[in-house]
Design an enzyme around this catalytic site. Structure first.
Site, mmCIF file in Angstrom:
data_model
loop_
_atom_site.group_PDB
_atom_site.id
_atom_site.type_symbol
_atom_site.label_atom_id
_atom_site.label_comp_id
_atom_site.label_asym_id
_atom_site.label_seq_id
_atom_site.Cartn_x
_atom_site.Cartn_y
_atom_site.Cartn_z
ATOM 1 N N ASP A 106 0.750 -1.078 -0.101
ATOM 2 C CA ASP A 106 -0.075 0.003 -0.074
ATOM 3 C C ASP A 106 0.957 1.189 -0.018
ATOM 4 O O ASP A 106 1.365 1.549 1.126
ATOM 5 C CB ASP A 106 -0.889 -0.175 1.228
ATOM 6 C CG ASP A 106 -1.829 0.934 1.089
ATOM 7 O OD1 ASP A 106 -1.911 1.853 0.226
ATOM 8 O OD2 ASP A 106 -3.016 0.600 1.998
ATOM 9 N N HIS A 153 -8.712 -0.913 -8.415
ATOM 10 C CA HIS A 153 -8.550 0.314 -7.757
ATOM 11 C C HIS A 153 -7.271 0.961 -8.243
ATOM 12 O O HIS A 153 -7.019 2.361 -8.421
ATOM 13 C CB HIS A 153 -8.313 0.141 -6.384
ATOM 14 C CG HIS A 153 -7.939 0.978 -5.504
ATOM 15 N ND1 HIS A 153 -8.800 2.169 -4.922
ATOM 16 C CD2 HIS A 153 -6.860 1.366 -4.691
ATOM 17 C CE1 HIS A 153 -8.267 3.007 -4.133
ATOM 18 N NE2 HIS A 153 -6.842 2.365 -4.352
#
Length: 429
Positions: A241, A337
């Site tokens: 992330d 995403h």
């Protein structure tokens, strides 16, 4: 949701550098330098002072992790380009009824004095609790910001930048007004939980009668040194992330993240500052965990193990967004995403994402109350967070696994100079 974080989980100290500081006592007295600014970032890490400086509270030098110090002074506040810390607190305050510009200035002076001292590994200037005795600074950073309502409360609406206008609504929002916004915002980060809590308590006590807590959220990340080599962080979904975060080495980094000098004179107090968007994003982890590995990777557009794009390569390999699979469909789905949030898909819009994970037990529905305290930084949220979130809101495959539960936008002034408190150029300009 733009669910990314800082680029690496590492801290660096510069041994051999000593920091001089002097103290001026009193809850509203000015304090002098407590740190050393290195380079434009102004939040560089330096080694703390050694034994005898009054920083450890035990007469001995702290361990290597505890000795790492973040500079309070600089062109920018700490906690923006500072390497991601293991423990964090984010909280908002509202000025008390009857409190205005004078009380806000005195509070910011107190807060800045306390932050200077604690970030250098010292004690709070008034009635220290002793929570962190024996600890070094442990990469403590403290960041202050002003919300939209702060300017009305202090009679400074004429100096409120347009970039601080309230964020637009999004269809995925399920916002709790009591845990959103606020006159004043504080971010605390440290690699030691006791050091972070010590700073939290000191700043809460400093608020005194001037401001009242509005909300508080607590977060965490992987501890520095927990992996064999520095790695991009993982969130509670297990995903790497933060791969595409802007990097300070990039030529346009400052232009994207920090307010430049081309603003109107009434907004000059924000030059060198940044805007923080803060969102509590709950992850529906039980639903997510029911998805197969292949399904999870399709939702994100990257492999779970390494963070590499599904089109191949390593974590930092550019996504081949036009690559078609054997089934005739894009390898990275149109609603993945990573595709939707990519700067290349948003006219170059980018922000520095620096969040914390959170876990607040079990919710009323029996599922984990856990997710991401999303914090992103940009020179103008109308060119950073807003356009990206609008696009995600229209069709991000991740949206069915998350809930946006609170939101705030804050103007974060530049760093303080010697003898100056954060926000002084606004409150006394």
């Amino acid at each position: 949701m733009t669910q990314n974080s800082d680029t690496t989980e590492t801290t660096t100290g510069l041994p051999g550098i000593e920091i001089s500081r002097r103290r001026l006592l009193g809850t509203v007295g000015a304090a002098s330098a407590a740190g050393l600014a290195l380079g434009a970032a102004g939040a560089a890490l330096v080694q703390s002072e050694g034994p005898g400086s009054g920083t450890t509270g035990s007469g001995g030098a702290p361990g290597s992790l505890g000795a790492t110090q973040v500079a309070f002074q600089g062109d920018h506040q700490s906690g923006i380009t500072t390497p991601l810390q293991a423990k964090g607190h984010v909280l908002a305050f509202d000025l008390a009824p009857g409190a205005g510009r004078t009380e806000a200035a005195a509070l910011m002076r107190r807060w800045s004095d306390t932050a200077r001292r604690l970030m250098a590994g010292g004690t709070a200037p008034v009635a220290d609790t002793g929570i962190a005795l024996g600890s070094g600074p442990s990469s403590l950073s403290v960041t202050f910001g002003f919300g939209y309502s702060f300017f009305e409360r202090t009679g400074l609406t004429g100096r409120r930048p347009a970039a601080l206008d309230p964020l637009p609504g999004f269809s995925s929002d399920r916002l709790d007004a009591q845990r959103s916004n606020g006159d004043l915002w504080v971010q605390i980060g440290s690699d030691d939980a006791l050091v972070a809590f010590h700073a939290l308590r000191a700043l809460q006590k400093d608020a005194g009668e001037a401001a009242r807590p509005r909300w508080q959220m607590n977060g965490f990340n992987r501890s520095p040194g927990a992996t064999a080599a520095p790695m991009t962080a993982r969130n509670l979904m297990g995903q790497v992330d933060g791969t595409n975060n802007p990097k300070p080495t990039e030529a346009d980094f400052d232009k994207r993240i920090f307010v430049q000098g081309t603003v109107p004179p009434e907004h000059a107090w924000m030059v060198g500052g940044s805007y923080a968007v803060v969102r509590r994003i709950r992850m529906l982890l039980d639903d997510w965990d029911q998805q197969s590995l292949a399904q999870q990777e399709q939702v994100i557009g990257r492999t779970k193990a390494t963070g590499a794009p599904l089109t191949g390569g390593g974590e930092t390999t550019a996504m081949a967004l036009d690559k078609i699979g054997s089934d005739g469909k894009p390898v990275i789905a149109s609603n993945a995403h990573a595709r939707i949030s990519a700067p290349a898909q948003n006219g170059g819009a980018a922000m520095l994402r620096r969040p914390f994970s959170f876990h607040d037990g079990i919710a009323a529905d029996g599922t984990p109350d856990a997710g991401l305290l999303f914090i992103c930084w940009q020179a103008d949220p109308t060119r950073g967070f807003v356009p990206v979130q609008r696009k995600l809101d229209r069709g991000d495959a991740l949206s069915q696994f998350i809930r946006h539960e609170s939101s705030g936008l804050y103007a974060v002034p530049p760093g303080a100079s010697a003898g100056e408190y954060v926000g002084q150029r606004l409150l006394e300009g």
